[in-house]
Write an enzyme that holds these catalytic residues in place. Structure first.
Site, PDB file in Angstrom:
ATOM      1  N   HIS A  83      -9.114   1.901  -5.492  1.00 28.09           N
ATOM      2  CA  HIS A  83      -8.280   0.901  -4.824  1.00 28.09           C
ATOM      3  C   HIS A  83      -6.824   1.270  -5.033  1.00 28.09           C
ATOM      4  O   HIS A  83      -6.388   1.496  -6.179  1.00 28.09           O
ATOM      5  CB  HIS A  83      -8.557  -0.503  -5.363  1.00 28.09           C
ATOM      6  CG  HIS A  83      -9.969  -0.906  -5.116  1.00 28.09           C
ATOM      7  ND1 HIS A  83     -10.432  -1.191  -3.850  1.00 28.09           N
ATOM      8  CD2 HIS A  83     -11.035  -0.975  -5.947  1.00 28.09           C
ATOM      9  CE1 HIS A  83     -11.718  -1.459  -3.924  1.00 28.09           C
ATOM     10  NE2 HIS A  83     -12.120  -1.328  -5.175  1.00 28.09           N
ATOM     11  N   TYR A 130       0.804  -1.227   0.000  1.00 32.38           N
ATOM     12  CA  TYR A 130       0.000   0.000   0.000  1.00 32.38           C
ATOM     13  C   TYR A 130       0.840   1.283   0.000  1.00 32.38           C
ATOM     14  O   TYR A 130       0.273   2.375  -0.029  1.00 32.38           O
ATOM     15  CB  TYR A 130      -0.959   0.001   1.201  1.00 32.38           C
ATOM     16  CG  TYR A 130      -1.954  -1.146   1.158  1.00 32.38           C
ATOM     17  CD1 TYR A 130      -2.942  -1.180   0.191  1.00 32.38           C
ATOM     18  CD2 TYR A 130      -1.885  -2.204   2.069  1.00 32.38           C
ATOM     19  CE1 TYR A 130      -3.853  -2.232   0.122  1.00 32.38           C
ATOM     20  CE2 TYR A 130      -2.783  -3.261   2.015  1.00 32.38           C
ATOM     21  CZ  TYR A 130      -3.760  -3.265   1.040  1.00 32.38           C
ATOM     22  OH  TYR A 130      -4.661  -4.302   0.974  1.00 32.38           O
TER      23      TYR A 130
END
Ligand code: CA2
Length: 146
Positions: free
Chosen positions: A102, A25
């Protein structure tokens, strides 16, 4: 006149951004995401209200409240993307245009991340652009708002 405000929704576990799993991430934090989103929205003439919660009902209540004073929603539903009919129903129920974001490329990950309950109802989808994807989502979403 249309409200010049977007609701930014980040779902479960996104409070851990920049703290855990930087390989997946990245190193930007939730505060960075909220700043990037606010700055991009401001360039398009919009303010934002930001919420992150680990609780589905809290997210649904915030989406319902957006009906009163927001023109659109930018949402990263976290894992609820792949599980929640209720979140989908909240988003379609309020009728505001929304962008699904996302950070990671969900299609390059486990097969259970390939399906999204929002994929056929989101006006905008941004996948795998890292946290810059929130800026892309704001630009593409605000372009659709009269
Ligand atoms: O790529 C994304 O943005 C996701 O929506 C993130 C969700 C995941 O369940 C989706 O499949 C894809 C998970 C959010 C958890 O975020 C974390 C951030 C840092 C450390 C741990 C979790």
């Amino acid at each position: 006149m249309t409200a010049r405000r977007l609701l930014l929704v980040n779902g479960p576990n996104l409070n851990l951004l920049g703290i855990r799993e930087p390989g997946v991430y990245g190193t930007a934090t939730l505060a960075d995401v909220e700043r990037i989103t606010a700055e991009t929205a401001a360039s398009a003439g919009f303010g934002i209200r930001a919420i992150q919660s680990n609780h589905e009902g809290v997210l649904i209540d915030a989406i319902h409240a957006a009906r009163a004073d927001c023109a659109g929603i930018v949402i990263n539903p976290g894992g609820l993307t792949h599980t929640s009919v209720s979140l989908r129903d909240a988003l379609t129920g309020v009728g505001l245009p929304f962008a699904e974001v996302h950070i990671s490329d969900v299609h390059a990950r486990e097969s259970f991340r390939h399906f999204s309950y929002l994929e056929d109802v989101a006006e905008v989808r941004v996948i795998g652009e890292g946290v810059d994807g929130y800026a892309t989502a704001v630009r593409r979403l605000t372009a659709l708002i009269p």
